[in-house]
Structures are given as C-alpha cells and as structure tokens.
Scaffold this motif. Structure first.
Motif, PDB file in Angstrom:
ATOM      1  N   GLU A  92       8.338 -22.368  28.091  1.00  0.00           N
ATOM      2  CA  GLU A  92       9.637 -21.997  28.659  1.00  0.00           C
ATOM      3  C   GLU A  92      10.649 -23.136  28.585  1.00  0.00           C
ATOM      4  OE1 GLU A  92       9.061 -20.314  32.539  1.00  0.00           O
ATOM      5  OE2 GLU A  92       7.635 -18.818  31.804  1.00  0.00           O
ATOM      6  N   LEU A  93      10.169 -24.346  28.247  1.00  0.00           N
ATOM      7  CA  LEU A  93      11.080 -25.474  28.041  1.00  0.00           C
ATOM      8  C   LEU A  93      11.674 -25.448  26.637  1.00  0.00           C
ATOM      9  CD1 LEU A  93       8.955 -28.335  29.674  1.00  0.00           C
ATOM     10  CD2 LEU A  93      10.820 -27.028  30.706  1.00  0.00           C
TER      11      LEU A  93
ATOM     12  N   PRO B 197      10.860 -15.547  21.286  1.00  0.00           N
ATOM     13  CA  PRO B 197      11.545 -14.250  21.396  1.00  0.00           C
ATOM     14  C   PRO B 197      11.917 -13.922  22.837  1.00  0.00           C
ATOM     15  CG  PRO B 197       9.200 -13.952  20.964  1.00  0.00           C
ATOM     16  CD  PRO B 197       9.486 -15.414  20.795  1.00  0.00           C
ATOM     17  N   THR B 198      13.065 -13.269  22.989  1.00  0.00           N
ATOM     18  CA  THR B 198      13.605 -13.003  24.319  1.00  0.00           C
ATOM     19  C   THR B 198      13.807 -11.515  24.547  1.00  0.00           C
ATOM     20  OG1 THR B 198      15.908 -13.116  23.585  1.00  0.00           O
ATOM     21  CG2 THR B 198      14.857 -15.198  24.222  1.00  0.00           C
TER      22      THR B 198
ATOM     23  N   TYR C 176       4.497  -3.734  31.429  1.00  0.00           N
ATOM     24  CA  TYR C 176       3.273  -3.817  30.645  1.00  0.00           C
ATOM     25  C   TYR C 176       2.644  -5.219  30.700  1.00  0.00           C
ATOM     26  CZ  TYR C 176       5.441   0.469  29.088  1.00  0.00           C
ATOM     27  OH  TYR C 176       6.033   1.711  29.073  1.00  0.00           O
ATOM     28  N   ASN C 177       3.014  -5.983  31.716  1.00  0.00           N
ATOM     29  CA  ASN C 177       2.506  -7.343  31.894  1.00  0.00           C
ATOM     30  C   ASN C 177       0.999  -7.316  32.120  1.00  0.00           C
ATOM     31  OD1 ASN C 177       1.981 -10.016  32.693  1.00  0.00           O
ATOM     32  ND2 ASN C 177       3.956 -10.187  33.723  1.00  0.00           N
TER      33      ASN C 177
ATOM     34  N   SER D  82      11.400 -16.347  32.672  1.00  0.00           N
ATOM     35  CA  SER D  82       9.944 -16.429  32.733  1.00  0.00           C
ATOM     36  C   SER D  82       9.326 -15.817  31.485  1.00  0.00           C
ATOM     37  CB  SER D  82       9.421 -15.716  33.975  1.00  0.00           C
ATOM     38  OG  SER D  82       9.679 -14.322  33.900  1.00  0.00           O
ATOM     39  N   LYS D  83       8.080 -16.238  31.195  1.00  0.00           N
ATOM     40  CA  LYS D  83       7.368 -15.678  30.049  1.00  0.00           C
ATOM     41  C   LYS D  83       6.341 -14.680  30.533  1.00  0.00           C
ATOM     42  CE  LYS D  83       7.691 -18.675  26.075  1.00  0.00           C
ATOM     43  NZ  LYS D  83       6.969 -19.196  24.913  1.00  0.00           N
ATOM     44  N   MET D  84       6.176 -13.615  29.787  1.00  0.00           N
ATOM     45  CA  MET D  84       5.136 -12.640  30.098  1.00  0.00           C
ATOM     46  C   MET D  84       4.393 -12.255  28.826  1.00  0.00           C
ATOM     47  SD  MET D  84       6.392  -8.763  30.253  1.00  0.00           S
ATOM     48  CE  MET D  84       4.848  -8.407  29.385  1.00  0.00           C
ATOM     49  N   VAL D  85       3.191 -11.726  29.025  1.00  0.00           N
ATOM     50  CA  VAL D  85       2.348 -11.345  27.904  1.00  0.00           C
ATOM     51  C   VAL D  85       1.879  -9.908  28.101  1.00  0.00           C
ATOM     52  CG1 VAL D  85       0.301 -11.924  26.544  1.00  0.00           C
ATOM     53  CG2 VAL D  85       1.540 -13.736  27.761  1.00  0.00           C
TER      54      VAL D  85
END
Length: 371
Positions: free
Chosen positions: A268-269, A68-69, A116-117, A157-160
């Motif tokens: 991210e790949l 998801p983006t 909210y990271n 980039s990915k964030m959680v």
C-alpha cells in the motif's frame, strides 16, 4: 507450440500470441475488453496483440496502474457496459491481469469488490465469471494462472479475492513478449516467481503435485533468472523464466506464507511487490527453519545452494546479485508503520499456511530485522 491443459488451457511458446484470434473465436467472444497499461502500449506490444486478435476488434483500456485500483475497476465496468463487452483479454503483468479478474467477477456477479473479500468469507460466493484470456508480458507474478485478485480499494486498503473460478479460461504465454523487459523489472518480477516456489514448498497444505511444481519453479528461477537479467535477449532464459513464473502461479494452489502476508500491506506504500518480497523472503525462511527442515532441504537441492551456506543467506546474496534491494530501508519504508504492518500480517490469510505460525510480535521482529 505446446498446449498445456493444467488448471486452465495454456498456449506456451515463442509465437504463441499468433493464436489469439483462434482462442477468441473458441470462447465465442464478439466484443472483448482488453485490459492493459500505458507501458505495454508504449513498448509496441499492444499493437502486436491487437493485430493478432483480428478480425476481432477489442475495446481497449490502458489506464491500469502499477498496483491495480478500484477506481480503474469502476472505469472498466463503465466501458464494459457502454461497449457491450462479453469477455476480457488481460495483457501485461500482474496488475492488468488482476484488474481483468476483478472486472470478470463484478461484470458477472454484481455488487462491490469488497463483497468478495477472502478475509470475510466473501470469496466463497464466487461462481463462474465472465470469460477471460490472459497474456502475461513479464515472468513473475503467475497471476495468469493464479486464483487470486489483489486490489487497492477506494479507501487505500488492499483486499484479496480468491477462487479458482477466477482463473482465466485461456492463457497465452509467449516469451517473445518479455525480450524487451528491462533488467530491473526482469529481476523484480523474477524474484517474485522464485518466492512463490519457495513459500509454496514450505506451505502446510498437503498437495504433492503442487510441491513438485514449486520445486521445479525454484530450480528454473535459480538457474535462469541471473541469465535473463544479464542478457535479456537470451531466448532460452526468457522461455525458462516464463515457465518458472507459470509454475509459480500453478503452485499457489498449495498456499504461500509470511513473506507475502507482510508484503501485501507494505504494498500500500506503492512499492513494487517483487522487490518487497525479495527483501522479506530470507526473514521468513529463517523464522521457519526450525519447523520446515525437510522442505528447506528440498529447496536447497533445487536451487543448488552450497552446503556451507544458510538458505536465508544464499537468498539474500542471490537477490543482491540481481541488483535488487535487500533491506526495507533501501526501499524507503518508515519504521513507525512497522507495528501496523505486523498486526495486519498476522491477520492475513496467508499466515495460516506458513509452517510456523507468526504472531504480531514475530512479524514485527522480522520487519525490524528487514529494515
């Protein structure tokens, strides 16, 4: 029909989706936004769920991507505002469910997702979000009961974001919806569920109830995942694997570890998360062996690992038997990015709950071995 009230309200059994209209009414939703993807729609599952929602007529978003983006998030927020939506129904695998959580968060809190990271302390600001119903169509991520939302931001980039307030108010687990899931996706999602049990059981957090659930997840997945892959129409196998996935999500309260810390940046790949975790899990098990003997002994018992086999070797063989890759090279991961992945894995919050604390050099060694 089993109603399970643990962390959230869970309707679990074959045919549970028929309760959707009742659950929409219970939450008082007048105009829910249903978040799904094109694959779920093409499989006919969306139509079935929309029929179960009647007389409610949800607004539908089908544009969820495999990972998801933030772009999809912004599109959903526009649709939310235009249509006057007041709640969410997430339908699909981990991607639509995570996207739904992000919409519920920003629709109720405002701002940008990066605010909210979890790595910057932003997740601590998350309060009650917009009401959600989650309906998983695969048995893997446990996202339906999980407190985390993983998303690719506009910069790639990915964030959680992590907070119990993001768990769906109602979860509908209907194994019937997984009967047509292809063997390859059954395997890839199922190994993710199995990994949640393994890593949670080894986690340093003290939570005996979650550990017991983690070990039951391991036992169910070890026994029933091969059956579900071999015979997708086996109803007991589908029931057991949906329960294993749910348990894998429940035990996330105990934390995960290094396999997922490496898997997040590698994702991210645009590689499938479950396939990545299947490759990485044996390496973190080997790394943890000297400090997690008791936990690994319990995992071995749950999975019925033969006495003569090392746990990490059994996991590799188990993964291979499901038709999944066992090396990063098979997945096309280039070697030149491994130092960057190792650096980011060391900084990941999941490193904190790994029983033996890996530094960048340790992660790099594991990643090179996984190639």
């Amino acid at each position: 029909m089993a109603l399970i009230q643990y962390i959230s309200r869970i309707q679990f059994d074959f045919g549970a989706v028929s309760l959707l209209a009742e659950e929409i009414a219970r939450l008082g939703l007048k105009r829910p936004l249903l978040v799904t993807d094109k694959g779920v729609a093409a499989a006919g599952i969306l139509d079935r769920v929309l029929d179960a929602a009647k007389p409610s007529q949800p607004v539908v978003y089908k544009g969820t991507t495999e990972n998801p983006t933030e772009q999809s998030l912004l599109a959903c927020l526009d649709l939310w505002a235009e249509q006057g939506c007041d709640g969410l129904i997430a339908l699909g695998g981990g991607s639509p469910i995570d996207l739904s959580k992000a919409v519920a968060l920003l629709a109720s809190h405002g701002g940008n997702l990066a605010d909210y990271n979890v790595k910057t302390g932003g997740s601590e600001k998350i309060g009650k979000v917009a009401p959600q119903i989650a309906i998983p169509t695969a048995a893997g991520t446990g996202a339906e009961i999980g407190r985390a939302c993983v998303m690719s931001l506009l910069d790639g980039s990915k964030m959680v974001a992590v907070n119990l307030n993001m768990v769906a108010d109602t979860i509908i687990c209907d194994p019937e919806l997984t009967l047509t899931l292809p063997a390859s996706l059954t395997a890839a999602t199922g190994i993710d569920a199995f990994s949640h049990g393994v890593e949670a059981a080894m986690s340093t957090m003290v939570n005996p109830p979650a550990e017991a659930i983690a070990l039951d997840c391991v036992a169910r997945a070890a026994k029933w995942l091969p059956v579900a892959v071999q015979d997708g129409q086996n109803r007991q196998a589908r029931w057991e694997m949906m329960m294993a996935a749910l348990e894998g999500g429940m035990c996330l309260q105990k934390g995960l570890g290094g396999a997922h810390a490496m898997g997040t940046p590698l994702g991210e790949l645009h590689l499938h998360h479950g396939r990545l975790i299947g490759v990485l899990l044996p390496h973190i098990v080997r790394f943890n062996a000297e400090v997690a003997q008791a936990a690994q002994a319990r995992i071995r018992t749950a999975a019925a690992v033969p006495d003569e086999m090392a746990l990490e070797d059994w996991i590799t063989d188990f993964t291979r038997s499901l038709g999944l890759p066992t090396t990063l090279g098979e997945m096309g991961v280039p070697t030149d990015i491994l130092p960057q992945i190792a650096t980011r894995a060391e900084a990941d919050h999941l490193t904190l709950t790994n029983p033996r604390k890996p530094i960048m050099a340790d992660y790099l060694k594991m990643l090179q071995s996984a190639m």
